[in-house]
Design a protein around this motif. Structure first.
Motif, PDB file in Angstrom:
ATOM      1  N   SER A1051       0.829  -1.216   0.000  1.00 46.10           N
ATOM      2  CA  SER A1051       0.000   0.000   0.000  1.00 46.10           C
ATOM      3  C   SER A1051       0.857   1.257   0.000  1.00 46.10           C
ATOM      4  CB  SER A1051      -0.951  -0.004   1.210  1.00 46.10           C
ATOM      5  OG  SER A1051      -1.787  -1.137   1.173  1.00 46.10           O
ATOM      6  N   ASN A1052       1.817   1.315  -0.906  1.00 41.74           N
ATOM      7  CA  ASN A1052       2.688   2.482  -1.079  1.00 41.74           C
ATOM      8  C   ASN A1052       3.502   2.807   0.167  1.00 41.74           C
ATOM      9  OD1 ASN A1052       1.730   2.896  -3.727  1.00 41.74           O
ATOM     10  ND2 ASN A1052      -0.074   3.960  -2.910  1.00 41.74           N
ATOM     11  N   SER A1053       3.776   1.811   0.968  1.00 39.85           N
ATOM     12  CA  SER A1053       4.620   1.983   2.139  1.00 39.85           C
ATOM     13  C   SER A1053       5.376   0.684   2.372  1.00 39.85           C
ATOM     14  CB  SER A1053       3.765   2.358   3.360  1.00 39.85           C
ATOM     15  OG  SER A1053       4.603   2.689   4.456  1.00 39.85           O
ATOM     16  N   VAL A1054       6.150   0.637   3.454  1.00 40.35           N
ATOM     17  CA  VAL A1054       6.942  -0.552   3.747  1.00 40.35           C
ATOM     18  C   VAL A1054       6.634  -1.026   5.154  1.00 40.35           C
ATOM     19  CG1 VAL A1054       8.822  -0.079   2.155  1.00 40.35           C
ATOM     20  CG2 VAL A1054       8.901   0.882   4.446  1.00 40.35           C
ATOM     21  N   CYS A1055       6.822  -2.335   5.365  1.00 40.83           N
ATOM     22  CA  CYS A1055       6.613  -2.917   6.683  1.00 40.83           C
ATOM     23  C   CYS A1055       7.507  -4.145   6.814  1.00 40.83           C
ATOM     24  CB  CYS A1055       5.146  -3.283   6.900  1.00 40.83           C
ATOM     25  SG  CYS A1055       4.526  -4.489   5.712  1.00 40.83           S
ATOM     26  N   LEU A1056       7.590  -4.669   8.024  1.00 37.98           N
ATOM     27  CA  LEU A1056       8.369  -5.868   8.312  1.00 37.98           C
ATOM     28  C   LEU A1056       7.406  -7.019   8.539  1.00 37.98           C
ATOM     29  CD1 LEU A1056      11.078  -7.278   8.987  1.00 37.98           C
ATOM     30  CD2 LEU A1056      10.764  -6.530  11.358  1.00 37.98           C
ATOM     31  N   ALA A1057       7.495  -8.051   7.718  1.00 43.17           N
ATOM     32  CA  ALA A1057       6.629  -9.219   7.824  1.00 43.17           C
ATOM     33  C   ALA A1057       7.421 -10.377   8.403  1.00 43.17           C
ATOM     34  CB  ALA A1057       6.068  -9.593   6.457  1.00 43.17           C
ATOM     35  N   PHE A1059       7.207 -14.536  10.030  1.00 43.28           N
ATOM     36  CA  PHE A1059       6.503 -15.794  10.219  1.00 43.28           C
ATOM     37  C   PHE A1059       7.221 -16.563  11.308  1.00 43.28           C
ATOM     38  CE2 PHE A1059       6.135 -20.369   8.900  1.00 43.28           C
ATOM     39  CZ  PHE A1059       4.848 -20.530   9.364  1.00 43.28           C
ATOM     40  N   CYS A1060       6.501 -16.902  12.382  1.00 38.89           N
ATOM     41  CA  CYS A1060       7.103 -17.516  13.556  1.00 38.89           C
ATOM     42  C   CYS A1060       6.862 -19.019  13.565  1.00 38.89           C
ATOM     43  CB  CYS A1060       6.534 -16.897  14.835  1.00 38.89           C
ATOM     44  SG  CYS A1060       6.863 -15.125  14.991  1.00 38.89           S
ATOM     45  N   ALA A1061       7.665 -19.710  14.360  1.00 38.53           N
ATOM     46  CA  ALA A1061       7.563 -21.159  14.444  1.00 38.53           C
ATOM     47  C   ALA A1061       6.276 -21.608  15.099  1.00 38.53           C
ATOM     48  CB  ALA A1061       8.764 -21.713  15.214  1.00 38.53           C
ATOM     49  N   ASN A1062       5.627 -20.746  15.882  1.00 35.96           N
ATOM     50  CA  ASN A1062       4.353 -21.107  16.489  1.00 35.96           C
ATOM     51  C   ASN A1062       3.165 -20.875  15.561  1.00 35.96           C
ATOM     52  OD1 ASN A1062       4.248 -18.342  16.484  1.00 35.96           O
ATOM     53  ND2 ASN A1062       4.235 -18.112  18.716  1.00 35.96           N
ATOM     54  N   GLY A1063       3.441 -20.549  14.292  1.00 31.45           N
ATOM     55  CA  GLY A1063       2.374 -20.376  13.324  1.00 31.45           C
ATOM     56  C   GLY A1063       1.854 -18.972  13.191  1.00 31.45           C
ATOM     57  N   HIS A1064       2.399 -18.018  13.914  1.00 33.27           N
ATOM     58  CA  HIS A1064       1.909 -16.644  13.865  1.00 33.27           C
ATOM     59  C   HIS A1064       2.536 -15.900  12.685  1.00 33.27           C
ATOM     60  CE1 HIS A1064      -0.268 -15.937  17.777  1.00 33.27           C
ATOM     61  NE2 HIS A1064       0.152 -17.189  17.893  1.00 33.27           N
ATOM     62  N   VAL A1065       1.719 -15.103  12.025  1.00 41.22           N
ATOM     63  CA  VAL A1065       2.180 -14.159  11.019  1.00 41.22           C
ATOM     64  C   VAL A1065       2.048 -12.767  11.628  1.00 41.22           C
ATOM     65  CG1 VAL A1065       1.777 -13.180   8.739  1.00 41.22           C
ATOM     66  CG2 VAL A1065       1.552 -15.636   9.084  1.00 41.22           C
ATOM     67  N   MET A1066       3.153 -12.037  11.656  1.00 44.27           N
ATOM     68  CA  MET A1066       3.185 -10.729  12.314  1.00 44.27           C
ATOM     69  C   MET A1066       3.672  -9.677  11.329  1.00 44.27           C
ATOM     70  SD  MET A1066       4.913 -11.951  15.911  1.00 44.27           S
ATOM     71  CE  MET A1066       4.505 -10.445  16.772  1.00 44.27           C
ATOM     72  N   ILE A1067       3.040  -8.513  11.389  1.00 49.73           N
ATOM     73  CA  ILE A1067       3.420  -7.374  10.561  1.00 49.73           C
ATOM     74  C   ILE A1067       3.761  -6.217  11.494  1.00 49.73           C
ATOM     75  CG2 ILE A1067       2.736  -5.832   8.704  1.00 49.73           C
ATOM     76  CD1 ILE A1067       2.811  -8.714   7.836  1.00 49.73           C
ATOM     77  N   LEU A1068       4.935  -5.596  11.270  1.00 51.05           N
ATOM     78  CA  LEU A1068       5.385  -4.463  12.066  1.00 51.05           C
ATOM     79  C   LEU A1068       5.588  -3.262  11.152  1.00 51.05           C
ATOM     80  CD1 LEU A1068       8.106  -6.245  14.254  1.00 51.05           C
ATOM     81  CD2 LEU A1068       5.701  -5.899  14.812  1.00 51.05           C
ATOM     82  N   SER A1069       5.207  -2.100  11.646  1.00 49.36           N
ATOM     83  CA  SER A1069       5.403  -0.876  10.876  1.00 49.36           C
ATOM     84  C   SER A1069       6.880  -0.491  10.882  1.00 49.36           C
ATOM     85  CB  SER A1069       4.568   0.263  11.459  1.00 49.36           C
ATOM     86  OG  SER A1069       5.077   0.642  12.731  1.00 49.36           O
ATOM     87  N   LEU A1070       7.264   0.321   9.927  1.00 47.95           N
ATOM     88  CA  LEU A1070       8.631   0.826   9.846  1.00 47.95           C
ATOM     89  C   LEU A1070       8.604   2.338   9.699  1.00 47.95           C
ATOM     90  CD1 LEU A1070      10.364  -1.802   7.519  1.00 47.95           C
ATOM     91  CD2 LEU A1070      10.607  -1.553   9.982  1.00 47.95           C
ATOM     92  N   PRO A1071       9.501   3.018  10.412  1.00 53.19           N
ATOM     93  CA  PRO A1071      10.577   2.480  11.255  1.00 53.19           C
ATOM     94  C   PRO A1071      10.202   2.277  12.717  1.00 53.19           C
ATOM     95  CG  PRO A1071      10.887   4.816  10.981  1.00 53.19           C
ATOM     96  CD  PRO A1071       9.644   4.474  10.199  1.00 53.19           C
ATOM     97  N   SER A1072       8.968   2.585  13.129  1.00 49.71           N
ATOM     98  CA  SER A1072       8.650   2.576  14.554  1.00 49.71           C
ATOM     99  C   SER A1072       8.417   1.190  15.119  1.00 49.71           C
ATOM    100  CB  SER A1072       7.399   3.436  14.808  1.00 49.71           C
ATOM    101  OG  SER A1072       6.272   2.866  14.175  1.00 49.71           O
TER     102      SER A1072
END
Length: 1248
Positions: A1051-1057, A1059-1072
Motif C-alpha cells: 500500500s505504497n509503504s513498507v513494513c516488516l513481515a 513468520f514464527c515457528a508457532n504459526g503466527h504471522v506478524m506485521i510491524l510498521s517501519l521504522p517505529s
C-alpha cells in the motif's frame, strides 16, 4: 546469588541507550521501545492495522494423495478429491479452486449435479456433503452423517434429485439432495438376494440405473452378486451369481447388456435376456497356457464401455496385466474393435473417466478423451486420433517432478523479463501433443484490475530450477534450468567411490539469489557449491571458471558472552578477555585421503550453452583433512559491485566474479578482530579422525516415503568426543546443546565459580546431527526429564542399530537429522513430549547445519516450566543445561547483504559495505573499496577492511534492510542487463551501466545517514547510520522464534513481515516497529512449510503446503477485498442439451427409455421417514449464515417481508402478463372463428 544476578539483569535490560547508540532491549514482547534519537526523524507512517488481513488466495500444483475424480460434461469442469479432505475444482485458464473439508477425512467419491452448480462429496467419516459451486469460493450447504453404516458407493442419475448410497452392509439408501434428508425407501441386502443364500453378498461396489428404464436399479456386490432391482415393484427382476469378485460395471447405451470387470483380470458381458451365464468372458492380457487355462492376471479395477456412431465401441480399463513380469508399469488399455492399445503410466492409476459428447446414458456416447488421474500426475488422452496422443496439460501439475527444496517469490518484476523467459523456454518444450483444445474448459476468468508481473522460482532435488509466471493468481512454467549440466558425471572407477559418497541428490538446490534487473542468477547446492549464471539470448561456446575455497577453520569455543548483552560490543584492550588466536593446523592427526578437493567436478572443457541462463562461474568449498565442507547457510550477490558473498558455520567468503578471484576468506572470529564480544577457549585437538568411508551424502528425492522414513540427511559424519568420558545414560538425559560435563555444573550454583580454564570444551563435528535426547518424536530431552535407561537402544531393530554398535566408549548416541529438503516431518505442537524440544533441534532440520543463537548464552539457570512446554514445543529450551559454558557448536553466518552504507561512525558518505549476520545475533560491517572506472574495476583489486563495528540482537540474525530518512525503502544498486554474447557494435561499445540508489534524495540530507532495519529470531531493531544509535526495538516473541522475515512494500509503504515457528504471522510498521497484525494462521506441522515460506511485495506470500502444492496467501486487506473479482467463476449458466429423438420405429421395436416419478416412490408421503438414528442432518456454513441473516430480529423480519412482497409483486406481474396473453389468444381465436363462419355461412352441403 541467583536473585542478585536477576536483579542485575533487570537493571541492565532496563537501562537507557548509551552514548554509543546502544538501545534498550528489555521491553516486553510486543512492545516497541524507542531510544533517544540524535535528531528528530520526520517519517510519516501511513500503514494501519486496517490495511492488513490474512487469507488464502489460490493453490497451485498437483493435488497431494488424490483419491477420486469426477467430471461435469455440460459445465466442462473437473473435481479431484484427496486423502486429506481437499477438493480441487479445475476448469479453463484461471479457473482453479481449492476447498477443504473441516474434518480432514479422505474424500471417497465425488458426484456433480450436472449443470446445476453443485457437488456431492462422500468422505471416509461416512458423511455426505453438498457444495454450492455458484459462488467463487464453494461452501457446504448441507451435510448428512451416517451413524450405523459405512458408505462405499454413491450414484446420482442425470437430472435427478435422489442420490443412491450403497453401504458396507450391502444396503442401499436414498437421499434427497435438495434437502439432504434420508428417504424411508431402503433396499435391504437380505431382500435383494435369495432367501436360500447362506452368505452375505458383501459391500455395495456399484449402483446404476438402466439406460432403458430408470425404474430399474442395478446393484453390484463385492462377492460377485448382481441384482436388478425394480424400484416400483420393490422386488428383484433377476439375480446373477458369479465366481469372481466385481470391481466395476458399465452399461451399453441401449440398456440391453452390460460389462463387468473382475478380480481375476477378466471382463464378462451379460445380456438381460439370458442372465444365467455371461455370453462372453475375455482375459485381455491373459495368455493361454499349455493346459488350456488362462494365466493369472491382476484385477481390472475399472472398465468403461462406450459406443460410437461410425465405428466400433471403445472398451477402456485399468489393470488386468499378467503376474508373469515383476515391476511392470501400471497400464491403461484401450480396446477399439480388434485393436488393443496399452498405455504405460509412470505412476499407479487412481481413477479414470471417459469424456463423452452427451450426458444422456441412453444415447450413443461418442467418447473423445480419457482423463487419467495418477498418484503423482494427471493426463488427458485424445481418443479421436488413432495413436492416442495426450493433451498438453493446461495446469502446473509438474511442480513436484523433482522434490521442491527451496522457493523464491518476486513481485513487481521488470515487465520485459516474463516474455523473454517464456520465449526461451518455449523452444525447449516437448512435442507430440494433441492439437485439439484442452477439453476441461469450463468456468470463466478475467484478469483483475490490480495485476503486476510476478515470478516464482522453485529449486529441486535433482538440481533443476523452474521459473514460473505467477501473474494474476495463475501459474505457468516459463523456463527450466538444469544445474547438473555444469558438472561431470562419474565414470569408470569413480562410480564405486561416488556410490559411497552420493546416494541420489548431490545437485539438490538449497537456496537461490536472483537479480531481476541484471538477470544474474546464483544457485547454492547441497554439495557446498555456488553456480553463477548470466542471461543471454544467444548461444555460446565457453568454458566454466571454477574457484575453490578452503573455508574450514578450528577456532576457539565460545565460553561466555559480554556482560553488556544489549550494547554495542567493543572489546576493551585492557580487559581480561583472551585475544582470539589464529587457526592452527591440527596436530596429532594423519592426513586423510580426501583433502583440498571439492565434492563435485566441474566440466573443464569447452561447452556449448543454449540461449537462456548460461553458467559462468562455480565456487566450491573443499574437503579439509577428510572432513566434508559444511553446507552454505547464506548468500548474497550484487551486480553493481560484481561481488558474491557466501557463508556457513565456518566463516565467510567474498568472491569477485568479474575478476574470478576470491578476495576474502575468513572465519567469523577473525572478522571480529579486537571487537570480539565473547570469551573463547581453544579447542582440544581430536585424537582420532573418522575415515572418509563414514561420510555419506543422503539424497532428498525419496519423495513419497511413509511416516517411518521421515528423517533424511545431507552431509553427515560421525563425531567424536574429547578426553572427557561420560556414560551413555547421562548423555541421553541432557539437552542437545550441552557438553559432556556432570549435571552438577548446571544444577549447583557453586559449580559456576569453578575456574573456566579447568573445563575442556569437547569438539563436535560441525555437521548436523541430533543427540538422542533431542526431542523429535517424543523422547526425553530436558534435564528435568527422567533419564533413559542405561544401555537401552534408541529404537530396537531400527536403522540406528548398526551405527550404535560402532560407537566407542563414551560416545554419545547421535541421531541423523533431516536436511533442508521438502520431506514431510510430523512436528506436533501440543505438548513437550512431542515435537522439537529446542529451537536448535528444529534449525538443524531446517538449515542443515549446527547453529545456535545469542540468547542461549544466558548464565541465569532456571528450568522450562510445564506451562511453557505446553504452550509451544518449538520454543527454545531454557533449561539449565543451556548455559554460557555449554558451547559445542560454531558461529554460523546466517545472512548477508551488500549495500551502500556507513562502515564506521566517522564516515561522512556511504560506501559499499557487506552486512554480515551470525547465529549469535551479531552484526558485522565490512566496508569495501571498489574502483569506479570500468577498466580499473577489471584490473585493480578490491580492498576489504573489516571494522570493529559490532551490533547485537537476541537470536540469530535473519534479515537486513535499509530505509532513507523519509522511511522509504532503499534498493540495492544493480547493473543494467546487457547481453554479453550479442554481436559487438564498434560504434557503440558495451559499457557497464550501473544504477545506484542514494540513501537520501537531497544533498543536504546525505549527511543525516539512513536507517538500518535488522530482524533476528527474537527481535527487530532500527539503527540510525552512521551513528549506530538504536532508534527502535521490538521483542517479536519470547515463547517462539521467527523463521522468516522480510521487509516488503504494501500500500505504497513498507513494513516488516515475520513468520514464527508457532504459526503466527506478524506485521510491524517501519521504522517505529508498531505491531499491525498478529494472527495465528498456520500451525507449523512439518519442515516443508518452514523451509519454503517467503514473503514478497504487494502483500503476498507463499509456502509449500504439501510435497506437490504451492499455497499462495495474502496479508493485504486491499487484495482480500479484490479477491472475489480475481478468482474464476466455476458455474456459468448453460442450456442443458436436449435428448435425441429416437424415432417411432426405433422406439417401437427397440423400446423407449421409460421414465418415472421418483418423488412418488421416495417422497415422505409414499416412503415415510427414515430412522433418525441412521443418519444425522448437519446444516452447512452457507445455509447457517443464510438462516442467521434471515432470522436476525426485526431486520430479518423486514427483510423477509420485503422479499415476500417482491416475490408476490413479481408473481402478480407474471399473472397479468399471462392473462393478457390469454386474452389476446382468445381474441385471435374469436376472430378466426368468425371469419370461418362467414366463409361457410352460405355454402351448401355439397360444396364442402
Amino acid at each position: 546469588m541467583k536473585k542478585f544476578r536477576k536483579v542485575l539483569d533487570g537493571l541492565t535490560t532496563s537501562s537507557p541507550a548509551s552514548a554509543g547508540g546502544s538501545p534498550s532491549c528489555g521491553s516486553a514482547a510486543g512492545t516497541p521501545t524507542a531510544a533517544p534519537t540524535p535528531r528528530e526523524l520526520d517519517v510519516h507512517e501511513t500503514l494501519m492495522s486496517e490495511h492488513f488481513h490474512i487469507c488464502k488466495t489460490v493453490r497451485h500444483g498437483f493435488p497431494y494423495q488424490p483419491t477420486c475424480l469426477t467430471f461435469d460434461p455440460v459445465q466442462k469442469i473437473l473435481a479431484i478429491g484427496t486423502r486429506s479432505g481437499g477438493v480441487r475444482i479445475l476448469g479453463g485458464p484461471g479457473v482453479d479452486c481449492y476447498s477443504q473439508h473441516e474434518s480432514g477425512a479422505a474424500v471417497l467419491q465425488l458426484q456433480f449435479l450436472i449443470n446445476e452448480g453443485a457437488l456431492v462429496t462422500a468422505c471416509a467419516d461416512d458423511t455426505l456433503h453438498l457444495w454450492n459451486l455458484r459462488q467463487r469460493r464453494p461452501a457446504i450447504l448441507h451435510s448428512l452423517k451416517f451413524n450405523r453404516e459405512r458408505i462405499t458407493f454413491c450414484h446420482l442419475p442425470f437430472q435427478s434429485k435422489w442420490l443412491y448410497v450403497g453401504t458396507e452392509r450391502g444396503n442401499t439408501h436414498i437421499v434427497n439432495v435438495e434437502s439432504f434428508i434420508l428417504s424411508g425407501y431402503v433396499i435391504m441386502w437380505n431382500k435383494a438376494i435369495e432367501l436360500s443364500t447362506k452368505t452375505h453378498p458383501g459391500p455395495v461396489v456399484h449402483l446404476s440405473d438402466s439406460p432403458k428404464d430408470e425404474g430399474k436399479l442395478l446393484i453390484g456386490f463385492e462377492s460377485g452378486t448382481i441384482v436388478m432391482w425394480d424400484l416400483r415393484a420393490k422386488r428383484t427382476d433377476f439375480r446373477i451369481y458369479y465366481d469372481e469378485a466385481i470391481h466395476s460395471v458399465s452399461w451399453h447405451h441401449e440398456g440391453r447388456q452390460f460389462m463387468c470387470s473382475h478380480s481375476d483380470g477378466s471382463l464378462s458381458m451379460w445380456n438381460l435376456r439370458n442372465t444365467a451365464k455371461p455370453f462372453q468372458v475375455t482375459f485381455p492380457h491373459g495368455k493361454s497356457q499349455r493346459d488350456g487355462r488362462k494365466e493369472s492376471c491382476k484385477p481390472i479395477l475399472k472398465v468403461e464401455y462406450k459406443t460410437c456412431r461410425n465405428s466400433e465401441p471403445f472398451v477402456i480399463f485399468s489393470g488386468g496385466l499378467s503376474y508373469d513380469k515383476a515391476g511392470r508399469r501400471p497400464t491403461l488399455t484401450i480396446m477399439h474393435g480388434k485393436a488393443i492399445t496399452v498405455l504405460e503410466m509412470d505412476h499407479p492409476i487412481v481413477e479414470f473417466i471417459v469424456l463423452c459428447e452427451t450426458p444422456y446414458l441412453n444415447e450413443v456416447q461418442e467418447p473423445y478423451a480419457v482423463v487419467v488421474l495418477l498418484e503423482k500426475d494427471f493426463i488427458v488422452v485424445d481418443l479421436t486420433q488413432s495413436n492416442f496422443p495426450i493433451f498438453e496439460n493446461a495446469y502446473p501439475m509438474d511442480i513436484h517432478e523433482s522434490p521442491v527444496t527451496c522457493t523464491a517469490y518476486f513481485a513487481n518484476c521488470p515487465p520485459d523479463i516474463i516474455p523473454v523467459l517464456y520465449s526461451i523456454g518455449a523452444k525447449h518444450k516437448k512435442t507430440g501433443y494433441s492439437h485439439k483444445e484442452w477439453p476441461v474448459s469450463g468456468g470463466t476468468w478475467t484478469v483483475g484490475s490490480q495485476t503486476y508481473p510476478e515470478i516464482i522460482i522453485t529449486g529441486h532435488a535433482d538440481g533443476s530450477i523452474k521459473f514460473w509466471d505467477a501473474t494474476a493468481i495463475t501459474l505457468q512454467m516459463l523456463y527450466k534450468l538444469k544445474t547438473s549440466k555444469v558438472f561431470e558425471k562419474p565414470k569408470g572407477a569413480e562410480t564405486g567411490r561416488s556410490a559411497e559418497l552420493v546416494e541420489e541428490d548431490p545437485y539438490a538446490v538449497q537456496m537461490v539469489s536472483w537479480c531481476p534487473q541484471s538477470r544474474i542468477f546464483c544457485v547454492v547446492g547441497i554439495s557446498a557449491h555456488v553456480i553463477l549464471y548470466r542471461f543471454s539470448k544467444h548461444d555460446a561456446n565457453t568454458t566454466i571458471t571454477s574457484l575453490e575455497v578452503r573455508l574450514q577453520c578450528e577456532m576457539e569455543e565460545v565460553i561466555s558472552p559480554s556482560d553488556t548483552e544489549n550494547t554495542v560490543c567493543l572489546t576493551d584492550p585492557g580487559g581480561h578477555s583472551p585475544q582470539p588466536q589464529p587457526p592452527s593446523p591440527r596436530s596429532n592427526m594423519p592426513d586423510s585421503a580426501r583433502d583440498s578437493i571439492p565434492c563435485l567436478r566441474v566440466k573443464d572443457r569447452m561447452i556449448r550453452m543454449p540461449p537462456g541462463y548460461q553458467a559462468e562461474l562455480v565456487v566450491q568449498l573443499l574437503w579439509v583433512d577428510g572432513e566434508p565442507p559444511q553446507q552454505i547457510t547464506s548468500l548474497d550477490l550484487n551486480s553493481a559491485y560484481g561481488l558474491l558473498a557466501l557463508g556457513n558455520c565456518n566463516g565467510l567468503a567474498v568472491v569477485d566474479y568479474l575478476q574470478k578471484t576470491v578476495i576474502l576468506c575468513m572465519s567469523t572470529v577473525e572478522l571480529y578482530g579486537a571487537a570480539d564480544p565473547f570469551q573463547r577457549l581453544t579447542r582440544s585437538p581430536r585424537k582420532n579422525r573418522q575415515s572418509t568411508s563414514d561420510f555419506c551424502m543422503r539424497g532428498l528425492s525419496n519423495f513419497y516415503s511413509d511416516s517411518k522414513k521421515r528423517i533424511r540427511t545431507s552431509y553427515q559424519s560421525l563425531t567424536e568426543l574429547s578426553d572427557n568420558q561420560v556414560s551413555l545414560d547421562l548423555e541421553r538425559s541432557k539437552s542437545p546443546t550441552s557438553v559432556p560435563y556432570p549435571s552438577s555444573i548446571h544444577n549447583d550454583p557453586r559449580a559456576t565459580a569453578e575456574p573456566v580454564s579447568n573445563l575442556r570444551a569437547s569438539h563436535y563435528s560441525p555437521v548436523f546431527y541430533l543427540l538422542d535426547n533431542d526431542h523429535v518424536n517424543g523422547h526425553c530431552t530436558s534435564p528435568t526429564s527422567q533419564p533413559c535407561v542405561p544401555g537401552r537402544p534408541r529404537v530396537p531393530g531400527g536403522p540406528e542399530g548398526p551405527r550404535l554398535s560402532r560407537r566407542g566408549p563414551g560416545r554419545p548416541p547421535f541421531r541423523k537429522a533431516q536436511s533442508a529438503a521438502c520431506m514431510e516431518v510430523s512436528l506436533p505442537v501440543s505438548s513437550l513430549t512431542e515435537g522439537y524440544a529446542s529451537r536448535r533441534a528444529m534449525l538443524q532440520q531446517l538449515h542443515g547445519v549446527t547453529m545456535y543463537s545469542h540468547d542461549e548464552h544466558h548464565t541465569t539457570t532456571y528450568s522450562w516450566t510445564e506451562r511453557e512446554s505446553r504452550e509451544n514445543s518449538f520454543s527454545r529450551s531454557r533449561s539449565s543445561s543451556v548455559s554460557s559454558i555449554d558451547r559445542d557448536t560454531k558461529e554460523a553466518v546466517t545472512t548477508l547483504l551488500f549495500a551502500e552504507s556507513y562502515g564506521r561512525k566517522s564516515d561522512a558518505l556511504p560506501t559499499p559495505c557487506l552486512w554480515v549476520g551470525t547465529s549469535l545475533g551479531l552484526m558485522l560491517l565490512v566496508p569495501m573499496s571498489i574502483p569506479t572506472d570500468e577498466q580499473e574495476r577489471m584490473e585493480e583489486p578490491i580492498t576489504v577492511a573489516p571494522t570493529s563495528t559490532v551490533l547485537m540482537l537476541k537470536g540469530s540474525v535473519l534479515r537486513f534492510s535499509f530505509l532513507d530518512c523519509a522511511g522509504c525503502l532503499i534498493q540495492s544498486p544493480y547493473e543494467v542487463w546487457r547481453d554479453g554474447n550479442a554481436p559487438e557494435d564498434p560504434e557503440r561499445p558495451r559499457r557497464r551501466k550501473l544504477v545506484n540508489f542514494s540513501p537520501c534524495s537531497s544533498q543536504d540530507a546525505i549527511g543525516d545517514g539512513h536507517l538500518a532495519v535488522v530482524c533476528s529470531e527474537r527481535q527487530a531493531k532500527v539503527f540510525l547510520m552512521p551513528s549506530q544509535a538504536c532508534l527502535y526495538v521490538h521483542n517479536i516473541t519470547e515463547s517462539s522464534f521467527v523463521l522468516r522475515a522480510d521487509v516488503v512494500a504494501v500500500s505504497n509503504s513498507v513494513c516488516l513481515a515475520c513468520f514464527c515457528a508457532n504459526g503466527h504471522v506478524m506485521i510491524l510498521s517501519l521504522p517505529s516497529l508498531r505491531p499491525l497484525l498478529d494472527v495465528h494462521y498456520l500451525p507449523l506441522t512439518d519442515m516443508r512449510i518452514a523451509r519454503t515460506f517467503c514473503f514478497t511485495n504487494g502483500g503476498q506470500a507463499l509456502y509449500l503446503s504439501s510435497p506437490t502444492e504451492i499455497q499462495r496467501i495474502t496479508y493485504s486487506q486491499e487484495m482480500c477485498d479484490n479477491l472475489q473479482e480475481m478468482l474464476g467463476e466455476l458455474f456459468t449458466p448453460t442450456e442443458t442439451p436436449e435428448a435425441q429423438n429416437r424415432g417411432f420405429l426405433k422406439g417401437f421395436f427397440g423400446g423407449n427409455a421409460q421414465t418415472f416419478d421418483r418423488e412418488e416412490l421416495f417422497g415422505e408421503a409414499a416412503a415415510g421417514k427414515a430412522s433418525r438414528s441412521l443418519a444425522q442432518h448437519i446444516p452447512g456454513q452457507a445455509s447457517v449464515e443464510g438462516m442467521r441473516v434471515a432470522a436476525g430480529g426485526a431486520v430479518g423480519e423486514l427483510a423477509r417481508a420485503r422479499i415476500a412482497l417482491d416475490e408476490r409483486g413479481q408473481r402478480l406481474g407474471e399473472l397479468e402478463e399471462r392473462t393478457a396473453l390469454m386474452m389476446a389468444s382468445a381474441e385471435t381465436f374469436s376472430k378466426h372463428a368468425h371469419e370461418l363462419m362467414l366463409k361457410c355461412k352460405d355454402k351448401k352441403w355439397y360444396q364442402f
